[in-house]
Design a protein around this motif. Structure first.
Motif, PDB file in Angstrom:
ATOM      1  N   GLY A 149       0.810  -1.212   0.000  1.00 26.76           N
ATOM      2  CA  GLY A 149       0.000   0.000   0.000  1.00 26.76           C
ATOM      3  C   GLY A 149       0.840   1.257   0.000  1.00 26.76           C
ATOM      4  O   GLY A 149       1.983   1.256  -0.447  1.00 26.76           O
ATOM      5  N   ILE A 150       0.227   2.337   0.529  1.00 24.40           N
ATOM      6  CA  ILE A 150       0.843   3.665   0.499  1.00 24.40           C
ATOM      7  C   ILE A 150       0.837   4.230   1.924  1.00 24.40           C
ATOM      8  O   ILE A 150      -0.066   3.937   2.709  1.00 24.40           O
ATOM      9  N   ILE A 151       1.851   5.043   2.247  1.00 24.31           N
ATOM     10  CA  ILE A 151       1.900   5.712   3.561  1.00 24.31           C
ATOM     11  C   ILE A 151       1.693   7.205   3.331  1.00 24.31           C
ATOM     12  O   ILE A 151       2.232   7.769   2.376  1.00 24.31           O
ATOM     13  N   VAL A 152       0.903   7.845   4.192  1.00 20.90           N
ATOM     14  CA  VAL A 152       0.714   9.298   4.117  1.00 20.90           C
ATOM     15  C   VAL A 152       1.309   9.915   5.384  1.00 20.90           C
ATOM     16  O   VAL A 152       1.102   9.403   6.488  1.00 20.90           O
ATOM     17  N   ALA A 153       2.103  10.992   5.212  1.00 22.84           N
ATOM     18  CA  ALA A 153       2.825  11.553   6.357  1.00 22.84           C
ATOM     19  C   ALA A 153       2.853  13.065   6.305  1.00 22.84           C
ATOM     20  O   ALA A 153       2.594  13.679   5.262  1.00 22.84           O
ATOM     21  N   GLY A 154       3.224  13.659   7.462  1.00 26.31           N
ATOM     22  CA  GLY A 154       3.321  15.117   7.565  1.00 26.31           C
ATOM     23  C   GLY A 154       4.697  15.619   7.153  1.00 26.31           C
ATOM     24  O   GLY A 154       5.322  15.095   6.242  1.00 26.31           O
ATOM     25  N   GLU A 155       5.201  16.621   7.878  1.00 31.47           N
ATOM     26  CA  GLU A 155       6.500  17.229   7.560  1.00 31.47           C
ATOM     27  C   GLU A 155       7.655  16.351   8.046  1.00 31.47           C
ATOM     28  O   GLU A 155       7.518  15.641   9.031  1.00 31.47           O
ATOM     29  N   ASN A 156       8.799  16.489   7.362  1.00 33.05           N
ATOM     30  CA  ASN A 156      10.079  15.935   7.842  1.00 33.05           C
ATOM     31  C   ASN A 156      10.004  14.423   8.063  1.00 33.05           C
ATOM     32  O   ASN A 156      10.550  13.903   9.034  1.00 33.05           O
ATOM     33  N   TYR A 157       9.312  13.735   7.171  1.00 31.56           N
ATOM     34  CA  TYR A 157       9.146  12.287   7.323  1.00 31.56           C
ATOM     35  C   TYR A 157      10.505  11.576   7.212  1.00 31.56           C
ATOM     36  O   TYR A 157      11.265  11.810   6.278  1.00 31.56           O
TER      37      TYR A 157
ATOM     38  N   ASP B 298      -7.265  15.759   3.855  1.00 31.81           N
ATOM     39  CA  ASP B 298      -8.395  15.152   3.149  1.00 31.81           C
ATOM     40  C   ASP B 298      -8.299  13.625   3.081  1.00 31.81           C
ATOM     41  O   ASP B 298      -9.296  12.948   2.830  1.00 31.81           O
ATOM     42  N   ILE B 299      -7.101  13.109   3.316  1.00 35.03           N
ATOM     43  CA  ILE B 299      -6.904  11.662   3.126  1.00 35.03           C
ATOM     44  C   ILE B 299      -7.059  10.909   4.447  1.00 35.03           C
ATOM     45  O   ILE B 299      -6.544  11.346   5.474  1.00 35.03           O
ATOM     46  N   ASP B 300      -7.745   9.787   4.412  1.00 34.70           N
ATOM     47  CA  ASP B 300      -7.891   8.936   5.594  1.00 34.70           C
ATOM     48  C   ASP B 300      -7.274   7.574   5.335  1.00 34.70           C
ATOM     49  O   ASP B 300      -7.139   7.160   4.178  1.00 34.70           O
ATOM     50  N   GLU B 301      -6.936   6.907   6.408  1.00 34.75           N
ATOM     51  CA  GLU B 301      -6.448   5.533   6.265  1.00 34.75           C
ATOM     52  C   GLU B 301      -7.500   4.700   5.550  1.00 34.75           C
ATOM     53  O   GLU B 301      -8.700   4.892   5.751  1.00 34.75           O
ATOM     54  N   MET B 302      -7.053   3.794   4.725  1.00 37.01           N
ATOM     55  CA  MET B 302      -7.853   2.877   3.917  1.00 37.01           C
ATOM     56  C   MET B 302      -8.497   3.546   2.696  1.00 37.01           C
ATOM     57  O   MET B 302      -9.183   2.874   1.925  1.00 37.01           O
ATOM     58  N   ASP B 303      -8.276   4.850   2.489  1.00 37.33           N
ATOM     59  CA  ASP B 303      -8.672   5.454   1.207  1.00 37.33           C
ATOM     60  C   ASP B 303      -7.840   4.774   0.122  1.00 37.33           C
ATOM     61  O   ASP B 303      -6.661   4.450   0.350  1.00 37.33           O
TER      62      ASP B 303
END
Ligand code: MIC
Ligand code: SF4
Length: 639
Positions: free
Chosen positions: A519-527, A579-584
């Motif tokens: 899958g894909i990971i979504v993260a904030g700043e400075n990942y 806008d993005i949630d887990e499992m989107d």
């Protein structure tokens, strides 16, 4: 009018122009590896089919995984020793010391470039060496003689004026810098120190400051090479390595800060980030349970002698456990000869090996809910091995004085005589195995824990996967791929170690990845800030992670993701993150048409929204991603 950094880059430039932010490639003179990242680096070097390293000096250290609780770590050590011999690499045996301390003492040279598979490689900036941390694969490439690519850094100047007062140390300087700039403040920059205050600092004190430039996210940190550098090299029997080096008087910097050492106070970084800094005075009186002195940041002879001076004639408080790990065999021998080791033992300190030890969670996890004062460089959540612990970063003087009191205490109140640098260092390289001229008879020994490297497929044109994890800002590689005594033995076994990915953030992450087929990971700043461990990219790749969509990335981790074929995509509009949630389910398309700095269309199939992402890539990065990672790319080129 060049800065010191620009002078060294100029001399090593192989590709590109020295325009800030543009992609350049530099020649690497020296490399270093340590055991936790080294096994992969050498497996990758072997996979490239290189017989002998092409650098001036390459050194393999064993300092992280030294708790031999089972055969795995000892097997890794043997592999590292034999693979080093096979390829013309120096091997620093377990017990010889922490890589950065030993490299400073025995190998680092002003004006040279050093690439190390450890984020604190910039420690050697204390001696005027342009030293950069990178993933093991990049270091393997440098050993193979390939230039190292990086964006041309900006240069931040920190001018030091005055001189440190009693009880205040160079650790307090870098904690002050962290307070000023934060853990993101150095991203894309080299930090250069100058001013009268620099002349009051010995090389190991400068190295403490350069070391923690890693915590600023900086590419490297640099001190000039001057008469103090010469004196240090001479006392190490290496006077011939000296060259004078400094920025031009009229050098132009991207930013300038000034710190007055006369005014500086003892500082402390509160849990769980090295930039949560305040003065010791502000937090004084806080009850403590543990003090750990050592690590590549603060384990020099002078650090340790000052600790011994403070402890002399006193007992460690009954509620405090004090551990001391001298940085190298040289330091340990000198402490022993000076009687300081006896002083430490007499005071109740627990003397550990000259290794990373508690800094990487290799033992000495504190009690539940502990307050632990450490002279280390990182206090990330969970790194000590006790999830409920509150780890604070302080100077050796603050740690030693507080250990006696049982609470956080200001070392300016301690009566002790600060120790000066000795007239000479007790150097000998008997514990460093030198490269052999003829390596044909050397057999590389591989224990059963050393597994083959996993392979990655070439980049697909379309990726349609679910978001399996959404995380906030400043996620460290310790969050992604925890270390510690339980996990570290599997650094050469990707299948095994991948089970621990994000263990302390989402305990069933690996199982979810398997169930969803990646899958894909979504993260904030400075990942991906913090360590250089490429396992934080390789293990997620093994679990099927195809892309990370973040507000921004830390430099080394960004490079590691590309090396292992994971797309690092930054949001053009940071609000899209919300806008993005887990499992989107997200779809990334036209990926086979990827170009440097291109835009990527991200469709949220669940919400029917579209976002725009960018990829900050060089042309070489695009080739690597297309092939499914750097190793695949090099192999295709070799065919
Ligand atoms: C660290 O301080 O986190 C380490 C352990 O030294 C790492 C390397 C690793 O994870 O092996 C680093 O800083 O690069
Ligand atoms: Fe070792 Fe700690 Fe330094 Fe990393 S930061 S190299 S674990 S002492």
């Amino acid at each position: 009018m060049p800065t010191l950094c620009e002078k060294i880059i100029q001399q090593h430039l192989m590709e590109g122009t020295m325009e800030k932010g543009s992609s350049i490639a530099i020649h690497i003179d020296q490399t270093l590896t340590q055991d936790a990242t080294g096994t992969l680096a050498y497996l990758q070097l072997e996979a490239m089919g290189i017989d002998r390293v092409k650098t001036e000096v390459s050194v393999s250290y064993v300092d992280h995984n030294t708790l031999q609780n089972g055969f795995e770590n000892a097997d890794d050590h043997k592999y590292l020793q034999t693979v080093a011999q096979k390829h013309g690499v120096y091997f620093s045996r377990p017990g010889n010391g922490i890589c950065h301390q030993v490299h400073l003492e025995r190998f680092a040279c002003p004006g040279k470039t050093l690439l190390g598979s450890d984020s604190h490689t910039p420690t050697a900036g204390g001696i005027g060496c342009l030293a950069i941390g990178a993933g093991g694969l990049d270091v393997a490439c440098a050993m193979a003689g390939l230039p190292f690519s990086l964006p041309m850094p900006k240069v931040i100047n920190i001018q030091l004026t005055g001189a440190l007062k009693h009880g205040v140390s160079s650790k307090d300087i870098i904690l002050k810098v962290l307070q000023l700039l934060s853990v993101k403040g150095g991203v894309g920059s080299v930090i250069e120190y100058s001013g009268e205050g620099v002349k009051t600092l010995r090389v190991p004190q400068r190295a403490t400051i350069a070391n923690m430039g890693a915590e600023l996210g900086a590419t490297s940190s640099l001190f000039p090479s001057d008469e103090i550098t010469y004196d240090f090299l001479k006392k190490q029997g290496r006077a011939d390595a000296y060259i004078p080096l400094q920025a031009d008087e009229d050098a132009v910097y991207d930013a300038v800060y000034t710190i007055d050492l006369n005014e500086l106070e003892p500082m402390i970084a509160m849990p769980h980030s090295p930039d949560r800094v305040m003065t010791v005075k502000e937090a004084a009186g806080m009850k403590i349970d543990q003090c750990c002195i050592g690590s590549c940041t603060n384990s020099s002879y002078q650090d340790m002698m000052n600790v011994a001076e403070i402890l002399n004639g006193h007992m460690v408080h009954e509620d405090v456990s004090l551990t001391i790990s001298p940085g190298s065999r040289q330091v340990l021998m000198m402490l022993s000869n000076a009687g300081a080791l006896g002083t430490m033992i007499q005071s109740g300190a627990r003397i550990l090996e000259s290794t990373c030890g508690p800094c990487i969670g290799m033992g000495q996890s504190p009690i539940s809910n502990a307050v632990s004062l450490r002279t280390f460089n990182r206090n990330f959540y969970g790194r000590s091995g006790t999830l409920s612990a509150n780890v604070c970063l302080v100077s050796p003087e603050t740690a030693a004085y507080s250990a006696l009191k049982g609470y956080l205490a200001d070392p300016r109140q301690a009566s002790y005589n600060a120790v000066q640098e000795p007239d000479s260092f007790l150097y000998n390289d008997d514990f460093i195995i030198k490269p052999l001229p003829d390596t044909s008879s050397v057999k590389v020994v591989r224990g059963p824990n050393i597994k083959e490297l996993p392979k990655q497929e070439p980049l697909a044109d379309i990726i349609r996967k679910k978001v399996l994890l959404k995380v906030a800002d400043n996620i460290t590689t310790d969050h992604i791929m925890p270390a510690g005594a339980k996990v570290l033995p599997y650094r050469s076994n990707i299948e095994k170690i991948s089970q621990f990915v994000f263990e302390n953030v989402k305990p069933n992450f690996a199982d979810i990845c398997r169930k969803e087929n990646g899958g894909i990971i979504v993260a904030g700043e400075n990942y991906g800030q913090g360590s250089s461990r490429e396992h934080a990219a390789l293990a997620p790749m093994y679990l099927g992670i195809k892309a990370v969509l973040a507000k921004s990335f830390a430099r080394i981790h960004h490079a590691n993701l590309i090396n292992f074929g994971i797309l690092p995509i930054s949001f053009v509009n940071a609000d899209d993150y919300d806008d993005i949630d887990e499992m989107d389910e997200l779809e990334l398309s036209d990926l086979r048409s990827l170009t440097p700095h291109c835009r990527i269309c991200v469709q949220n199939k669940t919400k029917h929204h579209t976002y725009i992402g960018t990829c900050a890539l060089s042309a070489f990065d695009v080739d690597k991603l297309m092939a499914g990672g750097t190793l695949q790319y090099i192999k295709t080129k070799q065919k």
